[in-house]
Design an enzyme around this catalytic site. Sequence first.
Site, short mmCIF file in Angstrom:
data_model
loop_
_atom_site.label_atom_id
_atom_site.label_comp_id
_atom_site.label_asym_id
_atom_site.label_seq_id
_atom_site.Cartn_x
_atom_site.Cartn_y
_atom_site.Cartn_z
N TYR A 206 24.63 48.51 -11.67
CA TYR A 206 25.85 49.17 -12.16
C TYR A 206 25.48 50.30 -13.11
O TYR A 206 24.51 50.19 -13.86
CB TYR A 206 26.73 48.19 -12.93
CG TYR A 206 27.47 47.20 -12.08
CD1 TYR A 206 28.71 47.51 -11.53
CD2 TYR A 206 26.94 45.92 -11.84
CE1 TYR A 206 29.41 46.59 -10.77
CE2 TYR A 206 27.63 45.00 -11.08
CZ TYR A 206 28.86 45.34 -10.53
OH TYR A 206 29.55 44.42 -9.78
N TYR B 215 22.70 41.28 -6.41
CA TYR B 215 21.86 41.35 -7.62
C TYR B 215 21.84 39.99 -8.31
O TYR B 215 22.78 39.21 -8.19
CB TYR B 215 22.35 42.45 -8.56
CG TYR B 215 23.80 42.31 -8.99
CD1 TYR B 215 24.16 41.49 -10.05
CD2 TYR B 215 24.80 43.02 -8.32
CE1 TYR B 215 25.48 41.36 -10.43
CE2 TYR B 215 26.13 42.89 -8.69
CZ TYR B 215 26.46 42.06 -9.75
OH TYR B 215 27.77 41.92 -10.12
N ARG C 122 24.65 37.39 -7.10
CA ARG C 122 25.98 37.73 -6.59
C ARG C 122 25.86 38.26 -5.17
O ARG C 122 24.98 39.08 -4.88
CB ARG C 122 26.64 38.84 -7.43
CG ARG C 122 27.00 38.53 -8.87
CD ARG C 122 27.97 37.40 -9.09
NE ARG C 122 29.01 37.16 -8.10
CZ ARG C 122 30.20 37.77 -8.05
NH1 ARG C 122 30.51 38.68 -8.93
NH2 ARG C 122 31.08 37.45 -7.11
N HIS D 110 29.47 42.94 -3.37
CA HIS D 110 30.93 42.89 -3.55
C HIS D 110 31.44 44.18 -4.15
O HIS D 110 30.71 44.93 -4.81
CB HIS D 110 31.33 41.71 -4.43
CG HIS D 110 30.79 41.79 -5.84
ND1 HIS D 110 29.52 41.38 -6.17
CD2 HIS D 110 31.34 42.27 -6.97
CE1 HIS D 110 29.32 41.59 -7.47
NE2 HIS D 110 30.40 42.14 -7.97
N HIS E 241 34.70 45.34 -6.61
CA HIS E 241 35.83 44.90 -7.44
C HIS E 241 37.07 45.72 -7.09
O HIS E 241 36.99 46.94 -6.97
CB HIS E 241 35.50 45.11 -8.92
CG HIS E 241 34.38 44.26 -9.43
ND1 HIS E 241 34.57 43.06 -10.05
CD2 HIS E 241 33.04 44.46 -9.41
CE1 HIS E 241 33.41 42.55 -10.40
NE2 HIS E 241 32.45 43.38 -10.02
#
Lengths: 200, 238
Positions: free
Chosen positions: B107, B146, B156, B159, B161
């Site tokens: 991120y 990640y 995770r 995905h 959000h």
Amino acid sequence: MSPCAAAARPRSRGGHEESASQTAGPYVHIGLAPNAAGIPMFGGRDFGAAMIAGDPAGPRIVLTCRVLDGTGAPLRDAMLEIWQADAEGHIPPRDPGLAGWARRACDAETGLWRLETVRPGPVAGQAPHITVMIFARGINLALHTRIYFEGEEANAADPLLNRIDPPERRATLMAQPGADGGWHLDIRLQGVDETVFLDV
Amino acid sequence: MSEPPGGLIPRARGLHPPALSPDYRTTVLRSPRLAPISFSSTPSEETGPVFGHDLIGETDADLINNFGPGNAIGERIIVMGTLRDETGRPVPDALIEVWQANAGGRYRHAKDGYLAPLDPGFGGCGRCMTDAEGAFAFRTVRPGPYPWPNGVNDWRPAHIHFSVFGHAFGQRLVTQMYFEGDPHIPLCPIVRSIPDPAAIDRLTARLDMAATIPMDARAWRFDITLRGRRATPFEGRP
């Protein structure tokens, strides 16, 4: 599937069951307030950054709050959204100077959330209040609550406040006036003073 | 004077993850322990902020090119779907915002220390409005999985959000979209906080070859359903 398991399944709503919620995660700010998070996006405009859009009628207030976890520590990664009436009690606001909606990250160091707004008027038989949604890592479905104002006469007849039992818990929704003229509330996720959350 | 909006249908709480989901460890200290107070919806929940298409820039929904030099690195994909409410009605003119990790699983956030590199051409967020039929689409790169600090070796699934506004503040939904076929979906404590396997399935986007653009981008279909509201007494009248 056993009959018990079948009964426990959510009832069908014509094949259009609501999508399940998932946590906003630790990085909600980069998605919903990217410029505030230091990521230059969308021409510099974050939605919900400005509650005061002009010169709204009514008393200006500064509202601060913190969201505290089960150890009493403030959530520094939370994002709070609010929705409120204008000073005349219209929701959505008819006052062009007031957006009615704001979105703001808690301070990454202190966890303090701060907003300059207008004290809302009473809405449809309800005492003046601000609707709050809390999004954060570890919160699976946004927590919905309200902020009322300590000392407001209309609180005594507010239908939602009167639903809260025992009555002592109503105090968890009452912002307190500060010496600086601002209003403050600590929202407690757990513990003896756990905030009243809503299923509305 | 505008028509009074219909009241909100009670939220189907059993479809959502419980606040306390101990395998997702952060919930342990952040979950209320007392029951929420139930109350029929009022104008405070039945109304909501209105966003206009004019607030959305031309490239806002193109995560491949809406940041820095653009041309983000990774598998190019289109994510598309229809927003409806639980009565089956499409929700037009609704704001949808997305955010995600880059193709390496990193991120663009000061606190994300994962060793995958940042992509100078990828900001990681976008936004759009649904059209008159409730349809929406984004163009982006497929995010990477990640590791995250929960258990000793939790990852995770890939995905995206999603943040969705309906037409009432009480319809507000933040969720995540997963990708069909990802082996991490059944292993993830956040996914598994959802009690109903069918509800997990509905958060899992499907490859849609009919919408895939040859030699460019694969398409994934992700339909979203919001909490419903009762029809107003005036709806459907001429």
